[in-house]
Motif scaffolding. Structure first.
Motif, mmCIF file in Angstrom:
data_model
loop_
_atom_site.group_PDB
_atom_site.id
_atom_site.type_symbol
_atom_site.label_atom_id
_atom_site.label_comp_id
_atom_site.label_asym_id
_atom_site.label_seq_id
_atom_site.Cartn_x
_atom_site.Cartn_y
_atom_site.Cartn_z
ATOM 1 N N LEU A 91 0.853 -1.189 0.000
ATOM 2 C CA LEU A 91 0.000 0.000 0.000
ATOM 3 C C LEU A 91 0.884 1.231 0.000
ATOM 4 C CD1 LEU A 91 -2.951 1.066 0.161
ATOM 5 C CD2 LEU A 91 -2.545 1.334 2.607
ATOM 6 N N THR A 92 0.792 2.011 -1.071
ATOM 7 C CA THR A 92 1.609 3.211 -1.230
ATOM 8 C C THR A 92 0.695 4.387 -1.544
ATOM 9 O OG1 THR A 92 1.860 3.012 -3.631
ATOM 10 C CG2 THR A 92 3.426 1.761 -2.252
ATOM 11 N N THR A 93 1.269 5.571 -1.640
ATOM 12 C CA THR A 93 0.467 6.743 -2.005
ATOM 13 C C THR A 93 -0.039 6.654 -3.444
ATOM 14 O OG1 THR A 93 2.471 7.956 -2.597
ATOM 15 C CG2 THR A 93 1.600 8.282 -0.366
ATOM 16 N N GLU A 94 0.557 5.802 -4.253
ATOM 17 C CA GLU A 94 0.078 5.612 -5.626
ATOM 18 C C GLU A 94 -1.058 4.598 -5.691
ATOM 19 O OE1 GLU A 94 3.596 5.309 -5.035
ATOM 20 O OE2 GLU A 94 3.731 7.450 -5.437
ATOM 21 N N THR A 95 -1.177 3.726 -4.681
ATOM 22 C CA THR A 95 -2.170 2.643 -4.734
ATOM 23 C C THR A 95 -3.261 2.761 -3.672
ATOM 24 O OG1 THR A 95 -0.858 1.226 -3.264
ATOM 25 C CG2 THR A 95 -0.438 1.045 -5.649
ATOM 26 N N GLY A 96 -3.190 3.777 -2.837
ATOM 27 C CA GLY A 96 -4.174 3.959 -1.775
ATOM 28 C C GLY A 96 -3.802 5.196 -0.978
ATOM 29 N N ILE A 97 -4.354 5.295 0.208
ATOM 30 C CA ILE A 97 -4.037 6.443 1.066
ATOM 31 C C ILE A 97 -3.510 5.922 2.402
ATOM 32 C CG2 ILE A 97 -4.888 8.535 2.168
ATOM 33 C CD1 ILE A 97 -7.004 8.748 -0.003
ATOM 34 N N PRO A 98 -2.173 5.846 2.519
ATOM 35 C CA PRO A 98 -1.575 5.454 3.795
ATOM 36 C C PRO A 98 -1.739 6.587 4.820
ATOM 37 C CG PRO A 98 -0.015 5.226 1.961
ATOM 38 C CD PRO A 98 -1.178 6.023 1.470
ATOM 39 N N ILE A 99 -2.099 6.223 6.033
ATOM 40 C CA ILE A 99 -2.378 7.182 7.093
ATOM 41 C C ILE A 99 -1.245 7.173 8.117
ATOM 42 C CG2 ILE A 99 -3.977 7.746 8.981
ATOM 43 C CD1 ILE A 99 -5.052 8.275 6.101
ATOM 44 N N GLU A 127 -6.645 12.519 9.976
ATOM 45 C CA GLU A 127 -6.085 12.323 8.637
ATOM 46 C C GLU A 127 -6.922 11.300 7.861
ATOM 47 O OE1 GLU A 127 -1.891 10.661 6.823
ATOM 48 O OE2 GLU A 127 -1.855 11.568 8.811
ATOM 49 N N ALA A 128 -7.335 10.242 8.527
ATOM 50 C CA ALA A 128 -8.173 9.228 7.883
ATOM 51 C C ALA A 128 -9.536 9.802 7.505
ATOM 52 C CB ALA A 128 -8.341 8.019 8.796
ATOM 53 N N ALA A 129 -10.116 10.601 8.387
ATOM 54 C CA ALA A 129 -11.408 11.228 8.095
ATOM 55 C C ALA A 129 -11.291 12.137 6.877
ATOM 56 C CB ALA A 129 -11.906 12.003 9.313
ATOM 57 N N ALA A 130 -10.215 12.907 6.803
ATOM 58 C CA ALA A 130 -10.002 13.781 5.645
ATOM 59 C C ALA A 130 -9.843 12.964 4.365
ATOM 60 C CB ALA A 130 -8.780 14.670 5.876
ATOM 61 N N ALA A 131 -9.160 11.823 4.453
ATOM 62 C CA ALA A 131 -8.987 10.958 3.285
ATOM 63 C C ALA A 131 -10.333 10.414 2.817
ATOM 64 C CB ALA A 131 -8.028 9.811 3.613
ATOM 65 N N LEU A 132 -11.171 9.977 3.750
ATOM 66 C CA LEU A 132 -12.496 9.476 3.386
ATOM 67 C C LEU A 132 -13.333 10.576 2.736
ATOM 68 C CD1 LEU A 132 -13.369 7.259 6.484
ATOM 69 C CD2 LEU A 132 -12.739 6.488 4.178
ATOM 70 N N GLN A 133 -13.245 11.784 3.269
ATOM 71 C CA GLN A 133 -13.992 12.896 2.685
ATOM 72 C C GLN A 133 -13.494 13.206 1.277
ATOM 73 O OE1 GLN A 133 -13.425 15.783 5.780
ATOM 74 N NE2 GLN A 133 -15.216 15.087 6.933
ATOM 75 N N ALA A 134 -12.181 13.158 1.089
ATOM 76 C CA ALA A 134 -11.614 13.418 -0.237
ATOM 77 C C ALA A 134 -12.064 12.355 -1.231
ATOM 78 C CB ALA A 134 -10.085 13.465 -0.157
ATOM 79 N N LEU A 135 -12.057 11.102 -0.826
ATOM 80 C CA LEU A 135 -12.500 10.030 -1.716
ATOM 81 C C LEU A 135 -13.984 10.154 -2.035
ATOM 82 C CD1 LEU A 135 -10.496 7.069 -0.192
ATOM 83 C CD2 LEU A 135 -10.268 7.966 -2.524
ATOM 84 N N ARG A 136 -14.772 10.542 -1.062
ATOM 85 C CA ARG A 136 -16.206 10.707 -1.289
ATOM 86 C C ARG A 136 -16.476 11.838 -2.281
ATOM 87 N NH1 ARG A 136 -21.249 9.595 0.096
ATOM 88 N NH2 ARG A 136 -22.700 11.246 0.641
#
Length: 174
Positions: A91-99, A127-136
């Motif tokens: 899991l990398t920044t290219e393949t997902g969102i590492p927290i 940071e995880a919440a922000a990632a979920l919001q960005a993906l949404r």
């Protein structure tokens, strides 16, 4: 709080973690868009669960391999996960969102983990919440990470690749 969003929490071994389960249920309250699943699921029901997922979130403290993370990636589901332990191999920044996280001493008030002088990750929840919001908010980001994760996981977990690596390590056929 958004009724258009749904959170499905799949957990295991609830009998070993009664206080944690109680706390999760209390936090979820009567929210109609939060579902807690503690049952052992067969392959068909796990596939159904993956089919319902737009994103997989794994805020783990430690993870040997990261099987659920790998399975989600193989299915093209974007992953948000603690950047610690086994899943960092794929899991990398290219393949997902590492927290991000910080290490804290292992303290388990339920007594299941009693290792002394050991540490585990405490993931950055904001940071995880922000990632979920960005993906949404960004379907292109979800699609790009899903495709990249699937491509990497397909190659990384390819049995032929694995056998060839073992042959190289054991110097068989060289």
């Amino acid at each position: 709080d958004n009724p258009d969003a749904r959170l499905i929490i799949k957990y295991m071994n609830g009998a070993k973690w009664p206080e944690s389960i109680r706390r999760m249920r209390a936090a979820a309250g009567e929210a109609p868009n939060i579902e807690l699943i503690g049952d052992v699921l067969d392959e068909d029901r796990m596939n159904e669960l993956y089919d319902r997922a737009d994103v997989l979130l794994s805020m783990h403290r430690a993870e040997g391999l990261g099987l659920v993370i790998a399975e989600a990636m193989l299915r093209g589901i974007p992953v948000v996960a603690t950047n610690f332990s086994g899943s960092t191999d794929f899991l990398t920044t290219e393949t997902g969102i590492p927290i991000g996280y910080h290490l804290i001493p292992v303290v388990d008030p339920q007594g299941n983990y009693i290792e002394r002088d050991s540490f585990w990750a405490d993931p950055h929840i904001d940071e995880a919440a922000a990632a979920l919001q960005a993906l949404r908010a960004n379907s292109h980001l979800r699609e790009r990470l899903g495709r990249a994760g699937a491509a990497l996981a397909t190659d990384f977990f390819d049995p032929v690749r694995y056998v060839n690596q073992l042959k190289g390590i054991l110097k068989i056929g060289t």
